[in-house]
Design a protein around this motif. Structure first.
Motif, PDB file in Angstrom:
ATOM      1  N   GLU A 178       0.828  -1.209   0.000  1.00  0.00           N
ATOM      2  CA  GLU A 178       0.000   0.000   0.000  1.00  0.00           C
ATOM      3  C   GLU A 178       0.863   1.259   0.000  1.00  0.00           C
ATOM      4  O   GLU A 178       0.474   2.287  -0.554  1.00  0.00           O
ATOM      5  N   ASN A 179       2.040   1.177   0.637  1.00  0.00           N
ATOM      6  CA  ASN A 179       2.940   2.332   0.676  1.00  0.00           C
ATOM      7  C   ASN A 179       3.654   2.576  -0.647  1.00  0.00           C
ATOM      8  O   ASN A 179       4.130   3.681  -0.902  1.00  0.00           O
ATOM      9  N   HIS A 180       3.724   1.536  -1.495  1.00  0.00           N
ATOM     10  CA  HIS A 180       4.490   1.653  -2.738  1.00  0.00           C
ATOM     11  C   HIS A 180       3.637   1.621  -4.000  1.00  0.00           C
ATOM     12  O   HIS A 180       4.099   2.034  -5.054  1.00  0.00           O
ATOM     13  N   TYR A 181       2.422   1.109  -3.901  1.00  0.00           N
ATOM     14  CA  TYR A 181       1.577   0.994  -5.091  1.00  0.00           C
ATOM     15  C   TYR A 181       0.247   1.699  -4.857  1.00  0.00           C
ATOM     16  O   TYR A 181      -0.461   1.402  -3.888  1.00  0.00           O
ATOM     17  N   ASP A 182      -0.106   2.589  -5.760  1.00  0.00           N
ATOM     18  CA  ASP A 182      -1.386   3.297  -5.653  1.00  0.00           C
ATOM     19  C   ASP A 182      -2.561   2.336  -5.747  1.00  0.00           C
ATOM     20  O   ASP A 182      -3.568   2.481  -5.055  1.00  0.00           O
ATOM     21  N   TRP A 183      -2.448   1.341  -6.658  1.00  0.00           N
ATOM     22  CA  TRP A 183      -3.558   0.402  -6.828  1.00  0.00           C
ATOM     23  C   TRP A 183      -3.793  -0.401  -5.555  1.00  0.00           C
ATOM     24  O   TRP A 183      -4.939  -0.725  -5.217  1.00  0.00           O
ATOM     25  N   GLU A 185      -3.283   0.633  -2.476  1.00  0.00           N
ATOM     26  CA  GLU A 185      -3.961   1.511  -1.521  1.00  0.00           C
ATOM     27  C   GLU A 185      -5.426   1.686  -1.903  1.00  0.00           C
ATOM     28  O   GLU A 185      -6.316   1.672  -1.040  1.00  0.00           O
ATOM     29  N   HIS A 186      -5.666   1.843  -3.214  1.00  0.00           N
ATOM     30  CA  HIS A 186      -7.044   2.059  -3.673  1.00  0.00           C
ATOM     31  C   HIS A 186      -7.932   0.867  -3.349  1.00  0.00           C
ATOM     32  O   HIS A 186      -9.089   1.029  -2.935  1.00  0.00           O
ATOM     33  N   GLN A 392     -14.301   1.478 -10.023  1.00  0.00           N
ATOM     34  CA  GLN A 392     -13.608   1.585  -8.743  1.00  0.00           C
ATOM     35  C   GLN A 392     -14.554   1.359  -7.565  1.00  0.00           C
ATOM     36  O   GLN A 392     -14.431   1.976  -6.505  1.00  0.00           O
TER      37      GLN A 392
END
Length: 558
Positions: A178-183, A185-186, A392
């Motif tokens: 989650e800290n490195h990939y936007d997807w 976290e989304h 989304q």
């Protein structure tokens, strides 16, 4: 560093090494775990991504080599068709527990540890050759002193410690992603992994599986066509489960019995009826109904349900919404489908309602000219999930599990008789549910419950309003604003400041011009009047005025 810390660090290194071995080294590099690799692992690391099919193949073998926790994780992820490509899903569905059998001496030691007695003192007969060996447990046949034939599931020694340690690592890894990939976290990967971890923990507790089995058994206590094994609690603990032995064949093997088409239809109809009862009436259903977990007993013509460690749950509200979805699909009613999807999923405020409705309507119309008996229900469900993903919209795991269960049932029915169709078989039950929904007594009860909820909400308003006013007066009111809303606020602030700048500029320009006009009128003899300052000043001020106006208009925020 304690023993647990060392064990966890070593497990980290093993996991990272296998990630690199199977071609997922780029993840290791981006989340900052490269330092845990040995020099050999770094030299052979490959940061190249393959296509979906190749990636699915590598992912399956990676999970199998990582062990039971990750195999279970992959099997649970195989229901997330909204998150993973179909090629990856197909590979995850092939995940198998390639594990060695636990030695009989370890099994006997485990039984003695749990019951405080030797195997020979507990069972009249205990078959030392297992009938099945999986990643978490091993199953043996046994005979109780009462003469009852039972299946005894024994948990592997120390498997619980291994699984719990792996789940902690999975939690850490999901946070890193989650800290490195936007997807990541989304899609709330951490929350998703927490849900899956909870499912895996539940499978470690055989007492819960026993209670699940009894709950399903109670659903069919008055149904002669369904058989659920009895649990023998005197011979059951959290790590050992003793249940009635059910003799039968896998439901997909009934072709060997040379049954008539009518008999096959009766079996399929009974299967649908049983899951309508579990899902839409009780809200408590078998979450893993693959052919190995559903047996057919030729002598009694019964269906037998086994291995109830994985269970799906639906609240009364969700059962109502699932029924609405089913009715909407059968009647090609887009309004009902959209309404149900909104209630069954988490819809962000940014979703384009019109576009989502149009996409659902397109799916509804796509199947509107297809005869009900030829309708591919699994394809329809997957399209609904795909549309939600594109907008989304987050789909909860319980709804995904339901979709996966229905798709699995459709496959089983097709194996029994390709001419049979899930929706065609389910339609009479859906119509019956529709009649029950508008039963005056039930309808009135539902209205009364809704009225009670609304009344309770209204009674809370004064207290909530008082709390807001108090926090406001104390300067302690916190307002949560999304990024989209924040951008709107900044836009409005820009517009106000630009209008303010425009007003000041116009005022300054007016003062300059007024001063020049006054000076020229009274004939003051200065150097400015000798060089036509009125004209020059007016031109300069006017040019500045035009430049400021142009700058403000150019921002588009006026």
């Amino acid at each position: 560093m304690g023993t647990n810390g060392i064990r966890r660090l070593n497990r980290y290194r093993e996991i990272v090494s296998l990630l690199v071995k199977h071609g997922f080294g780029y993840i290791v590099q981006e989340v900052g775990l490269t330092d845990t690799l040995t020099l050999k692992d770094r030299l052979i690391s490959d940061f190249k991504q393959g296509n979906s099919q190749e990636m699915g193949y590598r992912l399956r073998h990676l999970l199998e080599e990582l062990g039971p926790t990750f195999i279970k994780l992959g099997q649970l992820l195989s229901i997330r068709s909204d998150l993973l490509p179909v090629e990856v899903i197909r590979e995850l569905e092939l995940l198998q527990d390639h594990v060695n059998q636990v030695s009989i001496n370890e099994i006997k030691d485990k039984i003695q540890l749990e019951f405080g007695q030797a195997v020979e003192d507990i069972f009249v007969r205990f078959n030392e050759t297992p009938v099945g060996s999986a990643s978490i447990g091993q199953v043996h046949e046994a005979l109780l002193p009462t003469g009852q034939e039972v299946m005894v599931k024994i948990q592997r020694p120390k498997i619980k410690e291994t699984v719990l340690a792996d789940l902690e690592i999975i939690k850490d890894l999901s946070k890193m992603m989650e800290n490195h990939y936007d997807w990541a976290e989304h899609y709330h990967i951490t929350d998703l992994m927490d849900e899956l971890s909870e499912s895996i923990k539940n499978e470690l507790d055989y007492m819960k599986e026993g209670r699940n089995t009894e709950t399903i058994q109670l659903q069919f206590e008055n149904h002669n066509g369904i058989k659920v094994p009895e649990i023998y609690w005197e011979y059951t603990t959290a790590e050992i489960l003793s249940m009635e032995r059910i003799d039968g064949i896998k439901i997909t093997e009934i072709q060997q019995l040379n049954l008539t088409p009518e008999e096959k239809r009766q079996i399929a109809d009974r299967l649908i009826e049983s899951f309508v009862t579990q899902i839409l009436r009780e809200g408590f259903f078998h979450g893993d109904p693959h052919p190995g977990n559903i047996h057919y007993i030729p002598e009694t013509k019964q269906l037998g349900f086994i291995d109830l460690g994985q269970i799906g749950r639906l609240s009364a509200r969700k059962r109502y919404d699932v029924t609405t979805l089913m009715i909407g699909l059968m009647n090609e009613d887009t309004d009902l489908i959209v309404k149900a999807m909104y209630r069954l999923t988490y819809v962000p405020t940014s979703v384009d309602n019109k576009r989502f409705y149009d996409d659902i309507d397109r799916v509804s119309k796509k199947f509107s000219h297809t005869p009900l008996g030829e309708w591919n229900f699994g394809l329809t469900i997957n399209e609904l999930f795909s549309i939600s993903h594109n907008h989304q919209i987050y789909i909860p795991t319980d709804f995904m599990m339901l979709g996966k269960t229905l798709i699995t049932l459709e496959g089983i029915i097709s194996d029994i008789n390709p001419s049979l169709n899930l929706l065609e078989l389910a339609k009479p039950y859906a119509q019956q549910l529709l009649v029950e929904r508008y039963n005056p007594v039930k309808f009135g009860k539902r209205l009364w419950n809704d009225a009670e909820d609304m009344a309770e909400s209204f009674t809370k308003i004064p207290g909530q309003l008082e709390e807001v006013l108090q926090k406001t007066s104390e300067g302690d009111l916190k307002v949560k604003i999304s990024v989209h809303e924040l951008d709107d606020i900044f836009t409005k602030i820009d517009r106000l400041s630009n209008k303010f700048s425009f007003s000041l500029t116009l005022l300054a320009f007016s003062i300059v011009v007024l001063g020049l006009i006054v000076g020229a009128t009274f004939g003051t003899n200065t150097i400015l009047t000798s060089i036509h300052a009125l004209e020059v000043g007016f031109v300069i001020a006017f040019m500045m005025f035009l430049w400021i106006i142009y700058s403000i208009i150019k921002t588009g925020r006026f």
